[in-house]
Design a protein around this motif. Sequence first.
Motif, PDB file in Angstrom:
ATOM      1  N   GLY A 123      -5.945  -5.583  -0.197  1.00 24.39           N
ATOM      2  CA  GLY A 123      -6.726  -6.179   0.871  1.00 24.39           C
ATOM      3  C   GLY A 123      -6.882  -7.672   0.782  1.00 24.39           C
ATOM      4  O   GLY A 123      -6.362  -8.342  -0.114  1.00 24.39           O
ATOM      5  N   VAL A 177      -7.143   6.065   0.698  1.00 22.48           N
ATOM      6  CA  VAL A 177      -6.667   4.682   0.649  1.00 22.48           C
ATOM      7  C   VAL A 177      -7.057   4.014   1.961  1.00 22.48           C
ATOM      8  O   VAL A 177      -6.919   4.610   3.038  1.00 22.48           O
ATOM      9  CB  VAL A 177      -5.140   4.653   0.453  1.00 22.48           C
ATOM     10  N   VAL A 178      -7.546   2.783   1.874  1.00 23.92           N
ATOM     11  CA  VAL A 178      -8.064   2.108   3.065  1.00 23.92           C
ATOM     12  C   VAL A 178      -7.360   0.766   3.273  1.00 23.92           C
ATOM     13  O   VAL A 178      -6.568   0.330   2.437  1.00 23.92           O
ATOM     14  CB  VAL A 178      -9.592   1.917   2.970  1.00 23.92           C
ATOM     15  N   GLY A 179      -7.668   0.120   4.399  1.00 23.29           N
ATOM     16  CA  GLY A 179      -6.942  -1.073   4.801  1.00 23.29           C
ATOM     17  C   GLY A 179      -7.578  -2.386   4.415  1.00 23.29           C
ATOM     18  O   GLY A 179      -6.950  -3.435   4.559  1.00 23.29           O
ATOM     19  N   GLU A 180      -8.816  -2.359   3.920  1.00 26.11           N
ATOM     20  CA  GLU A 180      -9.476  -3.608   3.552  1.00 26.11           C
ATOM     21  C   GLU A 180     -10.624  -3.333   2.582  1.00 26.11           C
ATOM     22  O   GLU A 180     -11.150  -2.221   2.537  1.00 26.11           O
ATOM     23  CB  GLU A 180      -9.970  -4.367   4.788  1.00 26.11           C
ATOM     24  N   THR A 213      -6.829  -0.688   9.278  1.00 25.20           N
ATOM     25  CA  THR A 213      -7.965  -1.453   9.821  1.00 25.20           C
ATOM     26  C   THR A 213      -8.134  -1.165  11.311  1.00 25.20           C
ATOM     27  O   THR A 213      -8.040  -2.053  12.155  1.00 25.20           O
ATOM     28  CB  THR A 213      -7.777  -2.965   9.592  1.00 25.20           C
ATOM     29  N   THR A 217      -7.231  -0.147  -2.054  1.00 24.34           N
ATOM     30  CA  THR A 217      -6.631  -0.914  -0.969  1.00 24.34           C
ATOM     31  C   THR A 217      -5.921  -2.139  -1.521  1.00 24.34           C
ATOM     32  O   THR A 217      -6.283  -2.643  -2.595  1.00 24.34           O
ATOM     33  CB  THR A 217      -7.683  -1.371   0.053  1.00 24.34           C
ATOM     34  N   THR A 265       0.828  -1.207   0.000  1.00 23.50           N
ATOM     35  CA  THR A 265       0.000   0.000   0.000  1.00 23.50           C
ATOM     36  C   THR A 265       0.860   1.254   0.000  1.00 23.50           C
ATOM     37  O   THR A 265       0.602   2.216  -0.750  1.00 23.50           O
ATOM     38  CB  THR A 265      -0.935   0.001   1.219  1.00 23.50           C
ATOM     39  N   TYR A 279      -4.872   7.765   4.469  1.00 27.02           N
ATOM     40  CA  TYR A 279      -4.685   6.313   4.543  1.00 27.02           C
ATOM     41  C   TYR A 279      -5.265   5.834   5.868  1.00 27.02           C
ATOM     42  O   TYR A 279      -4.726   6.120   6.935  1.00 27.02           O
ATOM     43  CB  TYR A 279      -3.196   5.986   4.436  1.00 27.02           C
TER      44      TYR A 279
END
Length: 328
Positions: free
Chosen positions: A265, A249-252, A226, A263, A155, A223
Amino acid sequence: MRKIIVTLLTIGLVFLAACGSSDTESGNNDSGDGEVYKIGATQIVEHPSLDAAYEGFKQALEDAGLNVEYDFQSAQNDQNNVKPISDGFVADGVDLIFANSTPSALGALQATSEIPIVFTSVTDPVDAKLVDSLEEPGGNVTGVVDLHPEAIQSTVQFIADYFPDASVGMVYNAGEQNSVTQVNTVKEAAEATGLEIEERTVANTSEVQQATVSLVEDVDVLYIITDNTVVSALDSVVGVANDHDIPLVVGEPDSLAKGGFATFGIDYHTIGYRTGEMAVEILTEGTSPNDIPVEYPPQLQLYINKTAAEEQNVEWHSDWDEDAEFVE
C-alpha cells in the motif's frame, strides 16, 4: 404569504440536504498573502483512506500559509449526488475544486472546464477520461493517483508466493471505473501465476456481506481492492474472513486497521499532501493544471496486520518479519 415563503424555504433546505452531507470550515492562516481562497472539496464517501487524503491536502495548504475557506461535501456513496455537488461549487464561484475519488473528479469535470480541479484517490485518470495523458493532462485537471504502478502486480505475486494455486475472491462495484480498471489489472497479473479469480459485483454497501458469503465455498483468499463501496462495508468482509479462516488481502493500509491481513500500500495522507502542493502552485502562481503532470505515489510497502493473520488462521512466514511494516 408568510406560510408559503416558509414552505418554499423548507423545500429548498430538503433539496440541498439530498445532495449529500456538507461541512464548511476555515483554514485561515495569518502568514498568508492576505487573499482568502475558496476551495470546494468533495469525495464520494467518507472512509479512512479518503479522509486521510483530505487531511493531507489541507495540511499542505496550511503549511504554505494560505488563507482558505473550505466547503467540504460528501456524496454519501450516491452517484446521483456527485455532479450536483460540483455544480454548487461552480455556482458559488470557488477558486479550485479538490476531487477525492474517481466519481468525484468526473463530476467536477462535468460541472466545469474553467475552474482548476486537482484530484487524488483516482486509479487511472487516463482510462477514466479525466486527463489526456499523465505527462500533459490537458484542460483544467491534474492530480496524484492512488495506485502505485507496481501495487497490484506485487500483491498478486505475494498471493501466488504464499498461497500457491489459490482461488482468489474479489468483491467490487462494477459501476466504479476505478474498480473495473483494478480488477482487469489483477486478472492480467494472475495469468502468469497459478491463481484463479472469482468475482462478485455489488451495487451498494448492503450487498457486500452476501456477495462475500457467496464466495466462501469457492475461494482460498479474499482480495479487496480500493473499491469505495466495498471498503465502506469492509467490517462485513472481515467478519466473513475471520469466521471462515480465509486470508483477507486488501488494497491499502487503512483497511488493515479494520481487519485486513496484508497489503502492498501507500500513505493516503502523503498523496493528499502532494495534491495540496499542486493546488498551492495553481492558486498562488497561476500555473495551469495542464502544466502540472499527474503523479504516482512515491513509495510502496508491504504492510501486515498480525492480529488479523491470527484471526484468519494464516500460516506465518519468517521473512515477513524483515520485509513488512506491521499495523495493529
